[in-house]
Scaffold this motif. Structure first.
Motif, PDB file in Angstrom:
ATOM      1  N   GLY A 152      -2.370  71.243  14.582  1.00  0.00           N
ATOM      2  CA  GLY A 152      -1.180  70.409  14.536  1.00  0.00           C
ATOM      3  C   GLY A 152      -1.495  68.973  14.884  1.00  0.00           C
ATOM      4  N   SER A 153      -0.624  68.391  15.724  1.00  0.00           N
ATOM      5  CA  SER A 153      -0.797  67.007  16.150  1.00  0.00           C
ATOM      6  C   SER A 153      -1.003  67.007  17.661  1.00  0.00           C
ATOM      7  CB  SER A 153       0.443  66.196  15.770  1.00  0.00           C
ATOM      8  OG  SER A 153       0.360  64.876  16.248  1.00  0.00           O
ATOM      9  N   PHE A 154      -2.224  66.682  18.102  1.00  0.00           N
ATOM     10  CA  PHE A 154      -2.575  66.685  19.519  1.00  0.00           C
ATOM     11  C   PHE A 154      -2.550  65.241  20.022  1.00  0.00           C
ATOM     12  CE2 PHE A 154      -4.993  67.083  23.370  1.00  0.00           C
ATOM     13  CZ  PHE A 154      -4.783  68.388  23.809  1.00  0.00           C
ATOM     14  N   LEU A 155      -1.598  64.967  20.923  1.00  0.00           N
ATOM     15  CA  LEU A 155      -1.390  63.604  21.403  1.00  0.00           C
ATOM     16  C   LEU A 155      -1.940  63.476  22.828  1.00  0.00           C
ATOM     17  CD1 LEU A 155       2.296  63.087  20.167  1.00  0.00           C
ATOM     18  CD2 LEU A 155       0.146  62.626  18.947  1.00  0.00           C
ATOM     19  N   ASP A 156      -3.081  62.830  22.961  1.00  0.00           N
ATOM     20  CA  ASP A 156      -3.723  62.571  24.251  1.00  0.00           C
ATOM     21  C   ASP A 156      -3.149  61.261  24.791  1.00  0.00           C
ATOM     22  OD1 ASP A 156      -5.360  61.824  26.343  1.00  0.00           O
ATOM     23  OD2 ASP A 156      -7.242  62.180  25.279  1.00  0.00           O
ATOM     24  N   GLY A 199      -8.710  70.733  13.657  1.00  0.00           N
ATOM     25  CA  GLY A 199      -8.498  70.767  12.218  1.00  0.00           C
ATOM     26  C   GLY A 199      -7.235  70.042  11.818  1.00  0.00           C
ATOM     27  N   GLY A 200      -6.536  69.510  12.831  1.00  0.00           N
ATOM     28  CA  GLY A 200      -5.322  68.734  12.580  1.00  0.00           C
ATOM     29  C   GLY A 200      -5.575  67.268  12.888  1.00  0.00           C
ATOM     30  N   SER A 201      -4.729  66.696  13.745  1.00  0.00           N
ATOM     31  CA  SER A 201      -4.936  65.302  14.137  1.00  0.00           C
ATOM     32  C   SER A 201      -5.011  65.216  15.660  1.00  0.00           C
ATOM     33  CB  SER A 201      -3.804  64.414  13.614  1.00  0.00           C
ATOM     34  OG  SER A 201      -2.558  64.791  14.172  1.00  0.00           O
ATOM     35  N   TYR A 202      -5.998  64.462  16.153  1.00  0.00           N
ATOM     36  CA  TYR A 202      -6.160  64.198  17.579  1.00  0.00           C
ATOM     37  C   TYR A 202      -6.000  62.686  17.741  1.00  0.00           C
ATOM     38  CZ  TYR A 202      -8.109  64.391  22.342  1.00  0.00           C
ATOM     39  OH  TYR A 202      -8.293  64.311  23.714  1.00  0.00           O
ATOM     40  N   THR A 203      -4.950  62.302  18.470  1.00  0.00           N
ATOM     41  CA  THR A 203      -4.655  60.882  18.653  1.00  0.00           C
ATOM     42  C   THR A 203      -4.695  60.558  20.134  1.00  0.00           C
ATOM     43  OG1 THR A 203      -3.208  60.878  16.713  1.00  0.00           O
ATOM     44  CG2 THR A 203      -2.984  59.045  18.259  1.00  0.00           C
ATOM     45  N   LYS A 204      -5.578  59.628  20.524  1.00  0.00           N
ATOM     46  CA  LYS A 204      -5.667  59.195  21.912  1.00  0.00           C
ATOM     47  C   LYS A 204      -4.999  57.833  22.041  1.00  0.00           C
ATOM     48  CE  LYS A 204      -8.714  58.239  25.790  1.00  0.00           C
ATOM     49  NZ  LYS A 204      -7.608  57.464  26.341  1.00  0.00           N
ATOM     50  N   SER A 205      -3.852  57.823  22.773  1.00  0.00           N
ATOM     51  CA  SER A 205      -3.127  56.571  22.961  1.00  0.00           C
ATOM     52  C   SER A 205      -2.959  56.220  24.435  1.00  0.00           C
ATOM     53  CB  SER A 205      -1.749  56.649  22.291  1.00  0.00           C
ATOM     54  OG  SER A 205      -0.983  57.692  22.853  1.00  0.00           O
ATOM     55  N   GLY A 206      -3.457  57.092  25.335  1.00  0.00           N
ATOM     56  CA  GLY A 206      -3.409  56.797  26.758  1.00  0.00           C
ATOM     57  C   GLY A 206      -4.564  55.901  27.168  1.00  0.00           C
ATOM     58  N   ALA A 207      -4.325  55.063  28.191  1.00  0.00           N
ATOM     59  CA  ALA A 207      -5.318  54.064  28.596  1.00  0.00           C
ATOM     60  C   ALA A 207      -6.494  54.649  29.364  1.00  0.00           C
ATOM     61  CB  ALA A 207      -4.643  52.992  29.443  1.00  0.00           C
ATOM     62  N   GLY A 208      -6.359  55.852  29.874  1.00  0.00           N
ATOM     63  CA  GLY A 208      -7.416  56.452  30.674  1.00  0.00           C
ATOM     64  C   GLY A 208      -8.587  56.925  29.834  1.00  0.00           C
ATOM     65  N   ASN A 250     -14.799  68.636  14.736  1.00  0.00           N
ATOM     66  CA  ASN A 250     -13.708  67.933  14.077  1.00  0.00           C
ATOM     67  C   ASN A 250     -13.826  68.027  12.566  1.00  0.00           C
ATOM     68  OD1 ASN A 250     -11.421  66.117  13.892  1.00  0.00           O
ATOM     69  ND2 ASN A 250     -12.901  64.588  13.182  1.00  0.00           N
ATOM     70  N   SER A 251     -12.766  68.556  11.936  1.00  0.00           N
ATOM     71  CA  SER A 251     -12.674  68.510  10.480  1.00  0.00           C
ATOM     72  C   SER A 251     -11.359  67.864  10.059  1.00  0.00           C
ATOM     73  CB  SER A 251     -12.771  69.925   9.892  1.00  0.00           C
ATOM     74  OG  SER A 251     -11.707  70.736  10.368  1.00  0.00           O
ATOM     75  N   GLY A 252     -10.615  67.378  11.051  1.00  0.00           N
ATOM     76  CA  GLY A 252      -9.338  66.733  10.782  1.00  0.00           C
ATOM     77  C   GLY A 252      -9.433  65.239  10.999  1.00  0.00           C
ATOM     78  N   SER A 253      -8.408  64.658  11.611  1.00  0.00           N
ATOM     79  CA  SER A 253      -8.410  63.222  11.869  1.00  0.00           C
ATOM     80  C   SER A 253      -8.523  62.970  13.368  1.00  0.00           C
ATOM     81  CB  SER A 253      -7.141  62.565  11.318  1.00  0.00           C
ATOM     82  OG  SER A 253      -5.999  62.991  12.034  1.00  0.00           O
ATOM     83  N   LEU A 254      -9.334  61.958  13.726  1.00  0.00           N
ATOM     84  CA  LEU A 254      -9.537  61.544  15.108  1.00  0.00           C
ATOM     85  C   LEU A 254      -9.197  60.068  15.194  1.00  0.00           C
ATOM     86  CD1 LEU A 254     -10.558  62.079  17.993  1.00  0.00           C
ATOM     87  CD2 LEU A 254     -12.874  61.599  17.162  1.00  0.00           C
ATOM     88  N   ASP A 255      -8.186  59.745  16.019  1.00  0.00           N
ATOM     89  CA  ASP A 255      -7.682  58.378  16.096  1.00  0.00           C
ATOM     90  C   ASP A 255      -7.633  57.964  17.565  1.00  0.00           C
ATOM     91  OD1 ASP A 255      -6.437  55.935  15.749  1.00  0.00           O
ATOM     92  OD2 ASP A 255      -4.513  56.780  15.105  1.00  0.00           O
ATOM     93  N   VAL A 256      -8.595  57.139  17.982  1.00  0.00           N
ATOM     94  CA  VAL A 256      -8.652  56.653  19.369  1.00  0.00           C
ATOM     95  C   VAL A 256      -8.095  55.231  19.384  1.00  0.00           C
ATOM     96  CG1 VAL A 256     -10.112  56.210  21.376  1.00  0.00           C
ATOM     97  CG2 VAL A 256     -10.634  58.132  19.849  1.00  0.00           C
TER      98      VAL A 256
END
Length: 357
Positions: free
Chosen positions: A299-303, A324-333, A343-349
């Motif tokens: 799914g959509s994993f929001l870090d 296999g979904g999306s991993y989005t890191k938006s926290g400052a830590g 990872n076979s999906g999307s990785l967005d840091v």
């Protein structure tokens, strides 16, 4: 008051009132008509079988009044309609001697706002309908077939002993809670529950067959077993362990919040919806992953961790986070993932650091 005893059977065909006193010995008392359990005095049952065959109505005038002390292998057996209308906290407590049991082959309906604690075994093959308040089961027991309905805001809490649930289907659309807070609950076969399943405290909830629920909450305790638990709606996991070779699948939104530790040992945890991971301070709300466990995101994993956080390898075979979904890191830590990261999906840091160790 007084005492009913003897080795024979007493059968009542019409209306009865039992406001206090004892029933003892190896005989039986059978209430086949309406029975009123009212007033604030104690009822004691020692070694006897008491059968509720009609409509039984249990009420109390204040906290911890009008309760039962059950002893020496006594049995309370309901084949009729048992109406728990206690407005205040009440109980059926184990007194002494061999284990005693409440056997429900009819219908048990809790409509009183108080917490009812049953500390003797509770065996259910009929219908259990908790409309308000909490029904706390602390003496173990078994439930086979039958139905369980827990209304919104109400709770069935397993608070001690070992409970075995076999092929349980929710008897209505109630969105209440089925919670293990202490002791062990073993679910075998099929468990279909319309409300929220969870664990807290020292409770262990094992799912050894196919189980599903609309919601999930875990603040402590342990989820285990060799089968699969599927959650279709909203879930919260703020602490506690998930173990064994089975799987937990969160197909709806999942909130990973709070500062407590989450431990995953040998289990597959699937994130199929939107998963939001936050923490209140450095190195809080983290994961310990062990013994070949797999965290799989489709799914959509929001870090969104604002502070340093981690998924650490604990012991045993290598564990893995599979995206296999999306991993989005938006926290400052800084988030440190010390297990395998495939990872076979999307990785967005977007902010901070994602450290893959």
């Amino acid at each position: 008051g007084g005492t009913i005893g003897g080795s024979g059977g007493l059968t009542i065909t019409g209306a009865s009132t039992w406001s206090g006193g004892s029933q003892i010995d190896a005989g039986s008392t059978s209430f086949n008509g309406p029975l009123t359990l009212s007033g604030g005095d104690l009822r004691v049952v020692v070694g006897r079988t008491v059968n509720f065959g009609g409509t039984t109505t249990w009420t109390n005038p204040g906290d911890s009044t009008g309760s039962f002390l059950i002893a020496d292998g006594a049995t309370l057996a309901n084949s009729g309609s048992f109406l728990d209308q206690n407005a205040f906290a009440n109980s059926m407590s184990n007194y002494y001697g061999a284990d005693s049991t409440f056997v429900n082959g009819g219908s048990y309906t809790k409509s009183g706002a108080g917490t009812t604690t049953i500390e003797i075994g509770f065996n259910n093959s009929g219908s259990l309908d908790v409309q308000t308040g909490t029904l706390r089961l602390g003496g173990g027991g078994s439930s086979t077939g039958g139905s369980v309905n827990v209304a919104s805001g109400a709770t069935v809490e397993f608070s001690g002993g070992t409970h075995t649930l076999t092929d349980i289907v929710s008897g209505g659309s109630g969105t209440g809670r089925l919670l293990a807070s202490a002791g062990t609950v073993d679910s075998n076969g099929t468990l279909l529950f319309a409300g929220t399943i969870g664990a807290s405290g020292s409770g262990l909830f094992n799912f050894n067959g196919a189980a599903s629920a609309s919601g999930f909450e875990q603040s402590g305790g342990t989820i285990g077993g060799s089968g699969g638990l599927t959650i279709t709606g909203a879930s919260t996991w703020s602490g506690g362990s998930q173990i064994d070779a089975g799987s937990t699948s969160f197909n709806g939104p999942l909130t990973l919040s709070g500062g407590d530790l989450r431990v995953v040992v040998g289990r597959t945890v699937n994130f199929g919806g939107t998963t939001t991971w936050t923490n209140p301070g450095d190195s809080t709300g983290s994961f310990l992953i062990a013994d070949g466990a797999t965290l799989a995101n489709s799914g959509s994993f929001l870090d969104q961790n604002a502070f340093a956080n981690s998924m650490s390898n604990y012991y045993g075979a290598d564990s893995t986070f599979v995206n296999g979904g999306s991993y989005t890191k938006s926290g400052a830590g800084t988030t440190t993932i010390e297990i395998g990261f495939n990872n076979s999906g999307s990785l967005d840091v977007q902010t901070g650091t994602l450290r893959l160790g």
